[in-house]
Design an enzyme around this catalytic site. Structure first.
Site, PDB file in Angstrom:
ATOM      1  N   HIS A 123       0.635  -1.193   0.014  1.00 43.27           N
ATOM      2  CA  HIS A 123      -0.009   0.113  -0.027  1.00 43.27           C
ATOM      3  C   HIS A 123       0.996   1.183  -0.176  1.00 43.27           C
ATOM      4  O   HIS A 123       1.901   1.458   0.714  1.00 43.27           O
ATOM      5  CB  HIS A 123      -0.966  -0.120   1.064  1.00 43.27           C
ATOM      6  CG  HIS A 123      -0.257  -0.121   2.566  1.00 43.27           C
ATOM      7  ND1 HIS A 123       0.217   0.991   3.088  1.00 43.27           N
ATOM      8  CD2 HIS A 123       0.110  -0.979   3.420  1.00 43.27           C
ATOM      9  CE1 HIS A 123       0.700   0.582   4.255  1.00 43.27           C
ATOM     10  NE2 HIS A 123       0.740  -0.717   4.533  1.00 43.27           N
ATOM     11  N   ASP A 124       0.527   2.311  -0.701  1.00 41.10           N
ATOM     12  CA  ASP A 124       0.815   3.748  -0.746  1.00 41.10           C
ATOM     13  C   ASP A 124       2.377   3.583  -1.470  1.00 41.10           C
ATOM     14  O   ASP A 124       3.181   4.709  -1.519  1.00 41.10           O
ATOM     15  CB  ASP A 124       0.889   4.173   0.577  1.00 41.10           C
ATOM     16  CG  ASP A 124      -0.517   4.164   1.308  1.00 41.10           C
ATOM     17  OD1 ASP A 124      -1.176   4.824   0.601  1.00 41.10           O
ATOM     18  OD2 ASP A 124      -0.739   3.598   2.100  1.00 41.10           O
ATOM     19  N   GLY A 141       4.869  -1.143   2.661  1.00 42.10           N
ATOM     20  CA  GLY A 141       4.278   0.149   2.508  1.00 42.10           C
ATOM     21  C   GLY A 141       5.114   1.584   2.490  1.00 42.10           C
ATOM     22  O   GLY A 141       5.957   1.603   3.270  1.00 42.10           O
TER      23      GLY A 141
END
Length: 262
Positions: A123-124, A141
């Site tokens: 994520h991200d 992440g």
């Protein structure tokens, strides 16, 4: 969808947008919020879900899962996104997650990247253009990977790590801290072991710029003062654009410390 070729066994949820010339292979699943650009190809058994946008001419190979929710226990089902650019090659068993509210809400991959089998992008994460991630490499992440970087097989990037433009990470390497642009990192617990000279030469960087980079690296490795003070001195002593990229990277904002020369 009139010009897309969709195998009868594929599932395309209502609301999905397929560009001209898309090819959706057997047993693929495309979610309702997915937007595929022109000529995107899903080989077979590919899952694309979530609020995911994939650019033109990208090919995704068998058993990849693209756009699933983050592997983050804090994730509460908020609406976040995944944006993948053009002409990417995403090989078998790759997993790429959407973003989180706490990390800006968007996972992003640039153009012309190659993600080899088993790669994970969490994520991200923000990945630039022409990045290569070799088999079973992983980016945790919030990592940022600059243009033209290479992440070796079975290597892992710690959360929030930045990998600068043109850097190369050797295989079987854990990277706990930021990697300067054009850096060469190897060893099980990543060590900054020099410059990616092979990559620089392949991209046609001049001898003068390579000499400037070597001088700046020597200053970072052996100069007086703290690492940040050495970076400021290297910046003052060189007009090279390549050196400037390194010093701006070091002097910028980061959530991690740096891998420093031995």
């Amino acid at each position: 969808m009139s010009t897309a070729q969709v195998h009868p066994s594929a599932i395309i949820e209502e609301g999905a947008q397929l560009g001209d010339g898309c090819i959706i292979g057997p047993l693929c699943c495309v979610g309702s919020e997915v937007k595929l650009g022109d000529r995107v190809e899903l080989k077979s058994h590919v899952v694309v879900t979530g609020n995911t946008e994939i650019g033109d001419d990208t090919v995704i190979f068998n058993f990849s899962v693209i756009g699933e929710i983050p592997q983050d226990l804090k994730f509460g089902g908020e609406k976040t996104r995944l944006v993948i650019g053009q002409r990417n090659r995403i090989r078998e068993h790759v997993t790429i997650n959407t973003g989180t509210d706490g990390g800006g809400g968007v996972t992003r991959i640039g153009d012309d990247c190659l993600l080899m089998a088993g790669v994970h992008v969490a994520h991200d994460v923000q990945i630039g253009n022409r990045v290569i991630m070799v088999n079973h490499a992983g980016a945790a992440g919030h990592c940022i990977v600059g243009d033209d970087a290479i992440i070796g097989g079975l290597s892992g990037l710690h959360q929030f790590v930045r990998v600068g433009q043109g850097a190369i990470i050797g295989a079987l390497t854990m990277v706990p801290n930021d990697v300067i642009p054009y850096g060469l990192v190897q060893a099980p617990r990543g060590e900054l072991d020099g410059l990616n000279l092979v990559g620089l030469k392949r991209r046609g960087v001049s001898r003068e710029d390579i000499s400037e980079l070597r001088a700046a690296f020597n200053e970072l490795a052996k100069g007086e003062g703290t690492f940040l003070e050495r970076a400021r001195k290297a910046s003052e002593e060189s007009d090279s654009e390549y050196v400037r990229r390194i010093t701006e990277f070091i002097l910028g904002v980061s959530d991690r410390s740096f891998l420093t020369p031995k």
